[in-house]
Design a protein around this motif. Structure first.
Motif, PDB file in Angstrom:
ATOM      1  N   PRO A 135     -13.703 -47.295  31.569  1.00 34.60           N
ATOM      2  CA  PRO A 135     -14.743 -46.472  32.194  1.00 34.60           C
ATOM      3  C   PRO A 135     -15.622 -45.733  31.189  1.00 34.60           C
ATOM      4  CG  PRO A 135     -12.579 -46.054  33.161  1.00 34.60           C
ATOM      5  CD  PRO A 135     -12.368 -46.788  31.878  1.00 34.60           C
ATOM      6  N   PHE A 136     -15.325 -45.857  29.935  1.00 35.72           N
ATOM      7  CA  PHE A 136     -16.121 -45.434  28.794  1.00 35.72           C
ATOM      8  C   PHE A 136     -16.244 -43.926  28.640  1.00 35.72           C
ATOM      9  CE2 PHE A 136     -20.058 -44.593  26.431  1.00 35.72           C
ATOM     10  CZ  PHE A 136     -19.779 -45.295  25.272  1.00 35.72           C
ATOM     11  N   TYR A 137     -16.893 -43.248  29.602  1.00 36.52           N
ATOM     12  CA  TYR A 137     -17.259 -41.842  29.392  1.00 36.52           C
ATOM     13  C   TYR A 137     -16.056 -40.909  29.366  1.00 36.52           C
ATOM     14  CZ  TYR A 137     -21.990 -43.494  30.007  1.00 36.52           C
ATOM     15  OH  TYR A 137     -23.166 -44.184  29.842  1.00 36.52           O
ATOM     16  N   ARG A 138     -14.916 -41.336  29.866  1.00 36.21           N
ATOM     17  CA  ARG A 138     -13.706 -40.504  29.803  1.00 36.21           C
ATOM     18  C   ARG A 138     -13.289 -40.208  28.366  1.00 36.21           C
ATOM     19  NH1 ARG A 138      -8.392 -43.679  31.545  1.00 36.21           N
ATOM     20  NH2 ARG A 138      -9.368 -43.690  33.604  1.00 36.21           N
ATOM     21  N   HIS A 139     -13.791 -41.008  27.418  1.00 30.45           N
ATOM     22  CA  HIS A 139     -13.409 -40.828  26.022  1.00 30.45           C
ATOM     23  C   HIS A 139     -14.341 -39.888  25.256  1.00 30.45           C
ATOM     24  CE1 HIS A 139     -10.389 -43.911  26.446  1.00 30.45           C
ATOM     25  NE2 HIS A 139     -11.285 -44.735  26.936  1.00 30.45           N
ATOM     26  N   MET A 140     -15.396 -39.381  25.906  1.00 30.39           N
ATOM     27  CA  MET A 140     -16.290 -38.444  25.228  1.00 30.39           C
ATOM     28  C   MET A 140     -15.595 -37.083  25.087  1.00 30.39           C
ATOM     29  SD  MET A 140     -18.938 -40.317  24.662  1.00 30.39           S
ATOM     30  CE  MET A 140     -17.787 -41.701  24.537  1.00 30.39           C
ATOM     31  N   PRO A 141     -15.663 -36.440  23.917  1.00 32.67           N
ATOM     32  CA  PRO A 141     -14.972 -35.156  23.727  1.00 32.67           C
ATOM     33  C   PRO A 141     -15.311 -34.102  24.784  1.00 32.67           C
ATOM     34  CG  PRO A 141     -15.652 -36.022  21.607  1.00 32.67           C
ATOM     35  CD  PRO A 141     -16.242 -36.938  22.644  1.00 32.67           C
ATOM     36  N   PRO A 142     -16.581 -33.908  25.189  1.00 29.63           N
ATOM     37  CA  PRO A 142     -16.839 -32.900  26.227  1.00 29.63           C
ATOM     38  C   PRO A 142     -16.174 -33.244  27.560  1.00 29.63           C
ATOM     39  CG  PRO A 142     -18.851 -33.422  25.039  1.00 29.63           C
ATOM     40  CD  PRO A 142     -17.845 -34.454  24.647  1.00 29.63           C
ATOM     41  N   VAL A 143     -16.116 -34.534  27.902  1.00 31.32           N
ATOM     42  CA  VAL A 143     -15.450 -34.931  29.143  1.00 31.32           C
ATOM     43  C   VAL A 143     -13.957 -34.657  29.031  1.00 31.32           C
ATOM     44  CG1 VAL A 143     -14.870 -36.875  30.640  1.00 31.32           C
ATOM     45  CG2 VAL A 143     -17.203 -36.640  29.760  1.00 31.32           C
ATOM     46  N   ARG A 144     -13.353 -34.990  27.885  1.00 33.29           N
ATOM     47  CA  ARG A 144     -11.929 -34.694  27.699  1.00 33.29           C
ATOM     48  C   ARG A 144     -11.683 -33.191  27.766  1.00 33.29           C
ATOM     49  NH1 ARG A 144     -12.272 -38.206  23.142  1.00 33.29           N
ATOM     50  NH2 ARG A 144     -11.699 -36.465  21.780  1.00 33.29           N
ATOM     51  N   ARG A 145     -12.594 -32.403  27.185  1.00 30.32           N
ATOM     52  CA  ARG A 145     -12.455 -30.944  27.226  1.00 30.32           C
ATOM     53  C   ARG A 145     -12.513 -30.453  28.681  1.00 30.32           C
ATOM     54  NH1 ARG A 145     -16.278 -30.000  23.938  1.00 30.32           N
ATOM     55  NH2 ARG A 145     -14.913 -30.055  22.121  1.00 30.32           N
TER      56      ARG A 145
ATOM     57  N   TYR B  41     -29.191 -37.465  20.632  1.00 36.89           N
ATOM     58  CA  TYR B  41     -28.991 -38.866  21.006  1.00 36.89           C
ATOM     59  C   TYR B  41     -28.745 -39.736  19.777  1.00 36.89           C
ATOM     60  CZ  TYR B  41     -29.672 -38.299  25.963  1.00 36.89           C
ATOM     61  OH  TYR B  41     -29.496 -37.940  27.274  1.00 36.89           O
ATOM     62  N   GLU B  42     -29.309 -39.360  18.654  1.00 39.47           N
ATOM     63  CA  GLU B  42     -29.020 -40.095  17.431  1.00 39.47           C
ATOM     64  C   GLU B  42     -27.535 -40.010  17.098  1.00 39.47           C
ATOM     65  OE1 GLU B  42     -30.592 -40.346  12.795  1.00 39.47           O
ATOM     66  OE2 GLU B  42     -30.951 -38.540  13.973  1.00 39.47           O
ATOM     67  N   GLU B  43     -26.955 -38.810  17.224  1.00 44.23           N
ATOM     68  CA  GLU B  43     -25.530 -38.638  16.972  1.00 44.23           C
ATOM     69  C   GLU B  43     -24.687 -39.367  18.015  1.00 44.23           C
ATOM     70  OE1 GLU B  43     -24.761 -34.306  15.191  1.00 44.23           O
ATOM     71  OE2 GLU B  43     -26.041 -34.277  16.968  1.00 44.23           O
ATOM     72  N   LEU B  44     -25.149 -39.336  19.283  1.00 43.59           N
ATOM     73  CA  LEU B  44     -24.403 -40.015  20.337  1.00 43.59           C
ATOM     74  C   LEU B  44     -24.281 -41.497  20.044  1.00 43.59           C
ATOM     75  CD1 LEU B  44     -25.892 -38.400  23.569  1.00 43.59           C
ATOM     76  CD2 LEU B  44     -23.771 -37.817  22.403  1.00 43.59           C
ATOM     77  N   PHE B  45     -25.405 -42.146  19.756  1.00 42.48           N
ATOM     78  CA  PHE B  45     -25.401 -43.587  19.561  1.00 42.48           C
ATOM     79  C   PHE B  45     -24.705 -43.989  18.263  1.00 42.48           C
ATOM     80  CE2 PHE B  45     -29.571 -43.422  22.102  1.00 42.48           C
ATOM     81  CZ  PHE B  45     -28.881 -43.504  23.294  1.00 42.48           C
ATOM     82  N   ALA B  46     -24.821 -43.135  17.243  1.00 39.19           N
ATOM     83  CA  ALA B  46     -24.279 -43.485  15.933  1.00 39.19           C
ATOM     84  C   ALA B  46     -22.821 -43.080  15.762  1.00 39.19           C
ATOM     85  CB  ALA B  46     -25.118 -42.842  14.826  1.00 39.19           C
ATOM     86  N   THR B  47     -22.392 -42.021  16.470  1.00 37.25           N
ATOM     87  CA  THR B  47     -21.071 -41.455  16.196  1.00 37.25           C
ATOM     88  C   THR B  47     -20.205 -41.305  17.445  1.00 37.25           C
ATOM     89  OG1 THR B  47     -22.013 -40.219  14.342  1.00 37.25           O
ATOM     90  CG2 THR B  47     -19.856 -39.534  15.127  1.00 37.25           C
ATOM     91  N   MET B  48     -20.663 -40.494  18.435  1.00 42.01           N
ATOM     92  CA  MET B  48     -19.793 -40.135  19.549  1.00 42.01           C
ATOM     93  C   MET B  48     -19.441 -41.333  20.420  1.00 42.01           C
ATOM     94  SD  MET B  48     -20.173 -37.206  22.527  1.00 42.01           S
ATOM     95  CE  MET B  48     -20.255 -35.841  21.372  1.00 42.01           C
TER      96      MET B  48
END
Length: 372
Positions: A125-135, A290-297
């Protein structure tokens, strides 16, 4: 033989698949990008060249040492061959991580195929792994151990509905029971969001979904990704956006009698409210660019999902997750049926605000606040 002990992985699909490709660039990762699996378009050839790996056109061409495949191609429900490809890969003994969403029956077939071929299959489901979502999920679970959930208010774009319900399912520790009423009829003045009201995991819920799609650019023109609020008697917890921040807002409490300002303002439980802030940001207040999102997060989220798959390979498949995902598929299909087909729009050119524009908004807001 290269002597490289890292697990070789191929990525099928090069649109959203490029996020997966980016995830495997780091040489310190325990996985090694071993190829791109695609039909051979100019884009896929360019991706294979960019990441310095072979381009394969068919699962039969893959080397025998390939252990994991990430299938980032639309499934049959959305008109793509992703699920068929996942089945062919599993028949070759390859473990599969497949990007969401899938029809319930497609997922059930994939889970059966995994058991039949002795491999591990996971839907991501992809977005569950984003740090803010986990927080948000971690804070919500802790909150709901202390407080009863009173309501859920959530919104997302049409493309994000599956992952929205995944976030809610994780935060509420389940999805059942659910029941929603059909949204109100459309009119010429109707807003882009359609509203469903009902119950999710036994909690009263209002779900707003932007049921619009530009067929020429289906990944764009969502007004937002995810926004979620879970309310309790003490206050509400909000994931403002997929990438943060997470905000706690205490429920408003107004004095009912004239009281000594120095006296403790508390309830029978002895909670002193005098110094308690009305709103608190949990974690970083600013979200990534968005640059950080696509490149890192986002690539880090992919790496986390693949790491879960690797752990399952080591200890055996986690059937409970498969059952949860099947339930999630069913809920997503029920909601999609209530919403009906998305309204087709012509998105045109996006009109974004740059950093300087946002700073101007902040200055205007500060000036207005000072004037008050």
């Amino acid at each position: 033989m290269t002597g490289d002990s890292r697990t070789p992985v191929v990525v099928a699909g090069t649109r959203f698949g490029q996020v997966y490709l980016e995830a495997f660039r780091a040489t310190e990762a325990p996985i090694r990008l071993a190829g791109v699996l695609a039909r051979g378009s100019e884009r896929s050839r360019a991706c294979a060249a960019r990441y310095g790996v072979p381009l394969y056109h068919d699962p039969e061409e893959l080397p025998d040492d390939i252990r994991i495949a990430c299938v980032v191609i639309r499934g049959g429900l959305l008109g793509g061959p992703g699920t068929e490809l996942a089945g062919r890969l599993m028949a070759r003994g390859v473990h599969v991580l497949q990007e969401h969403p899938l029809h319930h029956d497609e997922l059930a077939n994939c889970l059966r195929a995994a058991r039949r071929h002795g491999v591990v299959y996971r839907l991501n489901p992809f977005y569950r792994h984003m740090p803010p979502v986990r927080r948000f999920v971690g804070a919500a679970r802790d909150l709901l151990r202390r407080q009863r959930p009173r309501y859920v208010d959530a919104a997302c774009g049409f493309q994000l509905a599956y992952s929205l319900f995944d976030i809610l399912g994780l935060a509420l520790s389940g999805l059942r029971p659910w029941s929603f009423s059909p949204p109100a009829g459309r009119s010429d003045l109707s807003p882009p969001f359609r509203t469903l009201e009902g119950v999710l995991a036994g909690v009263p819920a209002t779900i707003r979904i932007q049921n619009e799609l530009d067929p020429a650019d289906p990944d764009n023109y969502a007004h937002l990704l995810h926004r979620v609020t879970i309310g309790t008697d003490a206050g509400n917890l909000t994931l403002v956006g997929t990438h943060g921040p997470v905000v706690w807002s205490a429920r408003p409490v107004f004095p009912r009698t004239v009281a000594d300002p120095a006296a403790p303002a508390h309830f029978d439980k002895g909670v002193d409210l005098r110094a308690a802030p009305s709103t608190v940001v949990l974690g970083p207040a600013a979200s990534a660019s968005y640059e950080e999102l696509f490149a890192t997060m986002w690539p880090a989220g992919v790496a986390a999902a693949v790491d879960e798959l690797r752990r399952d390979i080591a200890v055996g498949p986690v059937r409970a997750d498969g059952q949860y995902q099947l339930t999630l598929c069913r809920l997503w299909q029920d909601v999609s049926a209530l919403l009906g087909p998305p309204d087709l729009i012509a998105g045109g050119e996006l009109d974004p605000l740059g950093a300087a524009d946002v700073e101007a908004l902040a200055r205007a807001g500060e000036a207005a606040a000072g004037d008050g």
